[in-house]
Design an enzyme around this catalytic site. Structure first.
Site, PDB file in Angstrom:
ATOM      1  N   ASP A 163     -23.714  17.060  -8.071  1.00  0.00           N
ATOM      2  CA  ASP A 163     -22.370  16.525  -7.901  1.00  0.00           C
ATOM      3  C   ASP A 163     -22.451  15.015  -7.691  1.00  0.00           C
ATOM      4  O   ASP A 163     -23.366  14.371  -8.192  1.00  0.00           O
ATOM      5  CB  ASP A 163     -21.697  17.212  -6.699  1.00  0.00           C
ATOM      6  CG  ASP A 163     -20.196  17.258  -6.856  1.00  0.00           C
ATOM      7  OD1 ASP A 163     -19.517  16.342  -6.369  1.00  0.00           O
ATOM      8  OD2 ASP A 163     -19.694  18.200  -7.491  1.00  0.00           O
ATOM      9  N   HIS A 200     -16.808  13.895  -2.714  1.00  0.00           N
ATOM     10  CA  HIS A 200     -16.699  15.184  -3.413  1.00  0.00           C
ATOM     11  C   HIS A 200     -17.921  16.055  -3.143  1.00  0.00           C
ATOM     12  O   HIS A 200     -17.799  17.226  -2.762  1.00  0.00           O
ATOM     13  CB  HIS A 200     -16.521  14.922  -4.913  1.00  0.00           C
ATOM     14  CG  HIS A 200     -16.109  16.102  -5.723  1.00  0.00           C
ATOM     15  ND1 HIS A 200     -17.019  16.934  -6.345  1.00  0.00           N
ATOM     16  CD2 HIS A 200     -14.885  16.596  -6.029  1.00  0.00           C
ATOM     17  CE1 HIS A 200     -16.371  17.881  -7.013  1.00  0.00           C
ATOM     18  NE2 HIS A 200     -15.066  17.702  -6.842  1.00  0.00           N
ATOM     19  N   SER A 410     -13.665  23.263  -7.939  1.00  0.00           N
ATOM     20  CA  SER A 410     -14.846  22.579  -7.392  1.00  0.00           C
ATOM     21  C   SER A 410     -15.230  23.126  -6.026  1.00  0.00           C
ATOM     22  O   SER A 410     -16.417  23.186  -5.678  1.00  0.00           O
ATOM     23  CB  SER A 410     -14.568  21.079  -7.230  1.00  0.00           C
ATOM     24  OG  SER A 410     -14.630  20.403  -8.451  1.00  0.00           O
TER      25      SER A 410
END
Length: 474
Positions: A163, A200, A410
Site C-alpha cells: 500500500d 492509507h 480498501s
C-alpha cells in the site's frame, strides 16, 4: 455512476507521473486508466509477433514510421513482460486501440491473448477510496475494536500489506507498536497539509492489528505515489516485496484495476503463477466502482486455478445490512466485510496535522443507492472538484489528531485478512489457504447483494454505525 470523481483523480494521478502520458478507458463504466502509446506482451516469441503485427498494420494503414513501433522494456525479466511502444503518445490520436484491433486476428489464430494495455493499478478505486477520511476524537475507540489476544513473536502470523507507507509516528498508536515497514515518503506539502492518501497504509495496518493482535505486519510503500503504479512495474514491485522478507502467510492488497478483458493482467502473470505455487493467501479488494466489472487482481478468485490462493473482498455498508454503495459486486467477489465508516489510525499522536478535502460530496448517492452513504455525508467541498471556483466554494479543511473514519473496500480487505490470521492463531493452523476456506465455510451470516446471498464476515469487535441524519436546510 457520476464520473466526476474519476476524472478528478485521473488528473491527480497524471500529475504524479510526469514522464508518462495516461489515457482513460473507452468504456465510461469500466473506469480504467492506461499508458498512452504503449502495450504489454509476454517476452519472447509473443512479443515478436506483437511487434511485427503492429508495425505492419501501422505502416500499411496509418502511415507511421516503423521506428514508432519498438520495445521499450527489457525482453527478459522476472515478470516475463515486454513493454512495446506502438506510436507517439504526444499525438492527439491514441494508437493503442488501433494496435489492439490489429492483433485480434493473430490472437484468434493462436487462441490466446497476446497483448494488453499497460493499465494503471491504483488504490481501490474510482482511482480512490470510497470517500476521504473524517477526523475522530482520540477518545473514540477503534472500529473494529481491539480483539482479545497478545502478540507472540514465536507464533505470530506474517501479514504483508502492499500500500502506501507508514506515517512517521505510527508506533504512537498502541495497536501498531509491532508494525514495521516503509515510511511514507512525503507526508505533507510545503504548507504542512497532508497529501491525499497519506495514512492509507497506516489505517489498513491499524484495522488488521485490531482484528488479529497476534500478527507481524509489514507495510510496504509500493503505492506511495498518488496510490498508483503502472501495471508493467507492479509485477516487479510485488516480486521485490516477497523477495525482501520471504513469502508471508497473508498478503493484504487494497489496489487493482478493471480491464477491457476478463482474463487478468499480463503484467501480473508471472507473479500470480508463482503465488499459486506458494502457501500465501492473497486477500484483495474488490474495488469501489459500484460495478460488476471484474477488478484485478481480486477477480482472480473467480478463476478455478486461483480459487484457493485469492480471496476477493467487497464492502458492507455502515450498518452491515447490505453492500456499501461504492462496493464492486458480482460472482467474482467471494465475501463482504464491514468497509464503510471504519475507525482506525490515520496518523500517530505526535501533533495535529491539517488536511484539505480533494473531492466534493454529492447531493445524492453517486451510485444510485437510497441510504445515507458516504457519497453525501459528511459534506465536503474539495480542491479538485469542477466548478468550485465559479461558485466561490472554498475547500474544507480539517485537523487530524490520530484517528479517522474512512470507507472503501480498501478497509474491508484488512478486516478479512485479520479474520484469516485470527483463525490461524486460534486453531494453530499454519496454512492460510486452509484457514481462508474454513472461514468462508464456517460463516453462516449472509447478506443479499443484487439478489445473491453472499458470506458476510463481521468481526465480533465491529460495531454497526448509524447513518448520519441529513442536514436541515438553512
Amino acid at each position: 455512476m457520476a464520473p466526476q470523481r474519476f476524472h478528478e483523480q485521473f488528473d491527480h494521478i497524471q500529475r504524479s507521473m510526469p514522464g508518462v502520458r495516461l489515457a482513460l478507458g473507452p468504456d465510461e463504466d469500466a473506469h480504467y486508466l492506461y499508458e498512452k502509446g504503449v502495450v504489454l506482451a509476454r517476452d519472447g516469441e509473443e512479443a515478436r509477433i506483437v511487434e511485427d503485427t503492429v508495425r505492419a498494420h501501422f505502416t500499411e494503414t496509418r502511415g507511421l514510421l516503423p521506428e514508432h513501433v519498438r520495445r521499450t522494456g527489457p525482453e527478459t525479466n522476472r515478470t516475463g513482460v515486454t513493454r512495446i511502444r506502438v506510436g507517439d503518445p504526444a499525438e492527439g490520436d491514441d494508437p493503442v486501440p488501433h494496435a489492439l484491433r490489429a492483433l485480434r486476428a493473430a490472437e484468434d489464430r493462436g487462441g490466446r491473448r497476446l497483448v494488453s494495455r499497460n493499465h494503471v493499478v491504483h488504490i481501490a478505486v474510482n482511482a480512490c477510496p470510497g470517500d476521504e477520511p473524517v477526523p475522530v476524537p482520540r477518545s473514540e475507540p477503534a472500529n473494529p475494536g481491539a480483539a482479545d489476544g497478545v502478540h507472540d513473536p514465536e507464533t505470530a502470523v506474517r501479514v504483508l500489506v502492499i500500500d502506501t507507507g507508514l506515517v512517521h509516528d505510527h508506533r504512537s498508536y498502541p495497536l501498531l507498536a509491532h508494525t514495521t515497514g516503509d515510511p511514507q515518503l512525503t507526508e505533507t506539502d510545503g504548507d504542512g497539509v497532508l497529501h491525499q492518501y497519506v495514512g492509507h497504509g497506516t489505517f489498513i495496518a491499524g484495522v488488521l492489528a485490531a482484528v488479529a493482535p497476534n500478527t507481524d505486519i509489514s507495510v510496504l510503500g509500493t503505492l506511495n505515489d498518488a496510490g498508483a503504479v503502472l501495471e508493467s512495474e507492479f509485477g516487479h514491485k510485488l516480486f521485490e516485496a516477497v523477495d525482501r522478507d520471504g513469502w508471508p502467510d497473508v498478503i493484504s492488497l487494497s489496489a487493482g484495476t478493471p480491464t477491457e478483458g476478463t482474463d487478468g493482467l499480463i503484467g501480473l502473470d508471472a507473479f500470480m503463477r508463482e503465488l499459486r505455487e506458494r502457501h500465501t493467501l492473497l486477500v484483495a479488494a474488490a474495488g469501489n466502482n459500484g460495478s460488476a466489472t471484474p477488478f484485478w487482481p481480486a477477480a482472480y478468485a473467480s478463476l478455478p486455478e486461483y480459487a484457493g490462493s485469492v480471496l476477493s473482498v467487497g464492502a458492507l455498508r455502515a450498518d452491515g445490512e447490505a453492500e456499501a454503495c461504492f462496493s464492486n459486486h458480482g460472482p467474482w467477489v467471494r465475501a463482504y466485510a464491514p468497509g464503510e465508516r471504519l475507525t482506525s489510525a490515520l496518523t500517530g499522536f505526535d501533533t495535529p496535522v491539517p488536511y484539505l478535502y480533494q473531492h466534493s460530496t454529492y447531493d445524492t448517492c453517486r451510485y444510485g443507492h437510497g441510504y445515507a452513504c458516504t457519497c453525501q455525508f459528511p459534506r465536503h467541498t474539495g480542491v479538485l472538484s469542477e466548478g468550485r471556483e465559479s461558485t466561490g466554494g472554498k475547500p474544507d479543511q480539517v485537523m487530524f489528531e490520530g484517528l479517522a473514519q474512512w470507507s472503501g473496500t480498501s478497509f474491508a480487505t484488512p478486516v478479512v485478512a485479520g479474520l484469516v490470521a485470527a483463525l490461524m492463531s486460534a486453531y494453530g493452523q499454519r496454512d492460510p489457504r486452509t484457514a481462508g476456506a474454513r472461514l468462508l465455510a464456517d460463516t453462516t451470516d449472509r447478506v443479499e447483494v443484487r439478489g445473491a446471498h453472499v458470506p458476510a464476515l463481521r468481526p465480533s469487535t465491529w460495531r454497526p454505525v448509524a447513518s448520519p441524519a441529513p442536514a436541515l436546510p438553512a
